[in-house]
Write a protein that holds these residues in place. Sequence first.
Motif, PDB file in Angstrom:
ATOM      1  N   GLU A  57       2.691   5.639 -14.901  1.00 52.41           N
ATOM      2  CA  GLU A  57       1.718   5.741 -15.985  1.00 52.41           C
ATOM      3  C   GLU A  57       0.594   4.718 -15.817  1.00 52.41           C
ATOM      4  OE1 GLU A  57       1.578   5.101 -20.818  1.00 52.41           O
ATOM      5  OE2 GLU A  57       3.471   5.588 -19.847  1.00 52.41           O
ATOM      6  N   GLY A  58      -0.645   5.204 -15.800  1.00 50.53           N
ATOM      7  CA  GLY A  58      -1.774   4.294 -15.656  1.00 50.53           C
ATOM      8  C   GLY A  58      -1.982   3.798 -14.248  1.00 50.53           C
ATOM      9  N   GLY A  59      -1.240   4.350 -13.288  1.00 47.10           N
ATOM     10  CA  GLY A  59      -1.375   3.900 -11.911  1.00 47.10           C
ATOM     11  C   GLY A  59      -0.535   2.671 -11.618  1.00 47.10           C
ATOM     12  N   VAL A  60      -0.633   2.190 -10.401  1.00 47.56           N
ATOM     13  CA  VAL A  60       0.146   1.034  -9.946  1.00 47.56           C
ATOM     14  C   VAL A  60      -0.795  -0.142  -9.737  1.00 47.56           C
ATOM     15  CG1 VAL A  60       1.647   0.141  -8.124  1.00 47.56           C
ATOM     16  CG2 VAL A  60       1.800   2.550  -8.804  1.00 47.56           C
ATOM     17  N   ARG A  61      -0.454  -1.289 -10.342  1.00 49.80           N
ATOM     18  CA  ARG A  61      -1.208  -2.513 -10.087  1.00 49.80           C
ATOM     19  C   ARG A  61      -0.594  -3.197  -8.873  1.00 49.80           C
ATOM     20  NH1 ARG A  61      -3.249  -3.880 -15.209  1.00 49.80           N
ATOM     21  NH2 ARG A  61      -3.441  -1.951 -16.400  1.00 49.80           N
ATOM     22  N   VAL A  62      -1.429  -3.753  -8.030  1.00 43.99           N
ATOM     23  CA  VAL A  62      -0.960  -4.537  -6.893  1.00 43.99           C
ATOM     24  C   VAL A  62      -1.525  -5.942  -7.016  1.00 43.99           C
ATOM     25  CG1 VAL A  62      -0.986  -4.813  -4.388  1.00 43.99           C
ATOM     26  CG2 VAL A  62      -0.740  -2.527  -5.384  1.00 43.99           C
ATOM     27  N   ALA A  63      -0.641  -6.934  -7.012  1.00 42.69           N
ATOM     28  CA  ALA A  63      -1.064  -8.332  -7.153  1.00 42.69           C
ATOM     29  C   ALA A  63      -0.587  -9.126  -5.955  1.00 42.69           C
ATOM     30  CB  ALA A  63      -0.491  -8.932  -8.435  1.00 42.69           C
ATOM     31  N   LYS A  64      -1.520  -9.511  -5.114  1.00 43.80           N
ATOM     32  CA  LYS A  64      -1.226 -10.383  -3.969  1.00 43.80           C
ATOM     33  C   LYS A  64      -1.651 -11.795  -4.349  1.00 43.80           C
ATOM     34  CE  LYS A  64      -2.325 -11.003   0.941  1.00 43.80           C
ATOM     35  NZ  LYS A  64      -3.128 -10.469   2.076  1.00 43.80           N
ATOM     36  N   ALA A  94       0.832  -1.208   0.000  1.00 41.66           N
ATOM     37  CA  ALA A  94       0.000   0.000   0.000  1.00 41.66           C
ATOM     38  C   ALA A  94       0.867   1.258   0.000  1.00 41.66           C
ATOM     39  CB  ALA A  94      -0.931  -0.008   1.207  1.00 41.66           C
ATOM     40  N   TRP A  95       1.970   1.235   0.747  1.00 40.06           N
ATOM     41  CA  TRP A  95       2.866   2.398   0.776  1.00 40.06           C
ATOM     42  C   TRP A  95       3.474   2.638  -0.603  1.00 40.06           C
ATOM     43  CZ3 TRP A  95       7.960   3.424  -0.355  1.00 40.06           C
ATOM     44  CH2 TRP A  95       8.428   4.673   0.035  1.00 40.06           C
ATOM     45  N   LEU A  96       3.915   1.566  -1.248  1.00 38.07           N
ATOM     46  CA  LEU A  96       4.498   1.709  -2.576  1.00 38.07           C
ATOM     47  C   LEU A  96       3.475   2.224  -3.578  1.00 38.07           C
ATOM     48  CD1 LEU A  96       6.717  -1.490  -2.722  1.00 38.07           C
ATOM     49  CD2 LEU A  96       7.536   0.854  -3.073  1.00 38.07           C
ATOM     50  N   LYS A  97       2.258   1.710  -3.516  1.00 36.98           N
ATOM     51  CA  LYS A  97       1.209   2.165  -4.434  1.00 36.98           C
ATOM     52  C   LYS A  97       0.975   3.663  -4.270  1.00 36.98           C
ATOM     53  CE  LYS A  97      -3.681   1.566  -5.592  1.00 36.98           C
ATOM     54  NZ  LYS A  97      -3.480   1.569  -7.058  1.00 36.98           N
ATOM     55  N   GLU A  98       0.961   4.121  -3.035  1.00 35.21           N
ATOM     56  CA  GLU A  98       0.733   5.546  -2.773  1.00 35.21           C
ATOM     57  C   GLU A  98       1.937   6.386  -3.174  1.00 35.21           C
ATOM     58  OE1 GLU A  98      -0.374   8.519   0.977  1.00 35.21           O
ATOM     59  OE2 GLU A  98      -0.560   6.342   1.181  1.00 35.21           O
ATOM     60  N   ALA A  99       3.150   5.851  -2.968  1.00 33.33           N
ATOM     61  CA  ALA A  99       4.370   6.611  -3.249  1.00 33.33           C
ATOM     62  C   ALA A  99       4.653   6.728  -4.744  1.00 33.33           C
ATOM     63  CB  ALA A  99       5.561   5.963  -2.549  1.00 33.33           C
ATOM     64  N   LEU A 100       4.231   5.744  -5.528  1.00 38.67           N
ATOM     65  CA  LEU A 100       4.482   5.739  -6.980  1.00 38.67           C
ATOM     66  C   LEU A 100       3.390   6.543  -7.695  1.00 38.67           C
ATOM     67  CD1 LEU A 100       5.492   1.998  -7.132  1.00 38.67           C
ATOM     68  CD2 LEU A 100       7.000   3.857  -7.876  1.00 38.67           C
TER      69      LEU A 100
END
Length: 321
Positions: free
Chosen positions: A286-293, A276-282
């Motif tokens: 371009e196009g946002g950050v995908r997070v795959a758990k 979550a921190w990385l998603k917010e920091a990046l």
Amino acid sequence: MTKTIVACAAVLGALAVPATAAETIRLPGADREPTLAISHEPGPGPSVLYVHGATFPQALSIGYRLAGRSWMDDLRARGFDVWAFDLAGYGDSDRPAAMTGAAPVGRMAEAVSQIARVTRYIRATSKKDRVSILAHSWGTLPAGAFAAEHPDRIERLVLFGPPALRKAAPPAAEPTTGASLVSAEDQWASFQSGVPAGEPSPIDRALFVPWAEAYLASDAASATRSPPAVLVPTGPQADLAEVWSGRFPYDPAKVRASTLVVYGEWDPITRDADAAWLKEALVKAEGGVRVAKLPRGAHRMHLEANRQVLFDAVGAFLTED
């Protein structure tokens, strides 16, 4: 809202392309730079460069074949032009003399310089302007820093099992030697880290044993130590100590490439709060950050029983329009 990938039934599967031996290249350095060992599985599509983590080289990582197939083979089967290399101090690359000293060797800045050298070679060889980078664990720090410094050279960025800033963590001690020893049993313990009690090992012991033998063989001097062990740079430990003590080594807001943060549900290095921190920091990706758990995966999911789920998630991200 973060999109979490928990199943990959709809993603593009690997094509039936037979595994082949990777081409090996020695990239000499200038002005006392280390010679770097590069592996290449040529393909017609975009170039992808793999950056390994803190304790084992690319041949034991993206290049290691389990059941006759490696992650490098999987990416090539999807049409990619696949590259990987050993950072200085690992595998077939030069081992800096400073590894015998008292100061940590192989810090992030050194790795960024080596990534720059390798990407220059890839771009000159492939005649392509941009390269996608796939990095694991500590390797995501120099990979992210390079992407931040050179946004014009990066197509896509995959951060697999990445560490993230932990402000509340107590200060961690910095290593006082240039290198440390890692034995086969140390590696076995690392494979089990984060796996819930009662769950089987994510890698079968029968598959681990030949991997461990190959790991020890990656350092010609390993057999002279008791127990046999591989000497690895401590720079990554120093970098991680800083990250987990509240000092992140690059500005994620400078990354422009489309980015995937991917990790296993049992990964102790990448927790939900870290992703979550990385998603917010990046914020400028371009196009946002995908997070795959991903399900039933720990920190080394690319070598674990459920590795194909990881391969499919990353392959789908790299191939999508």
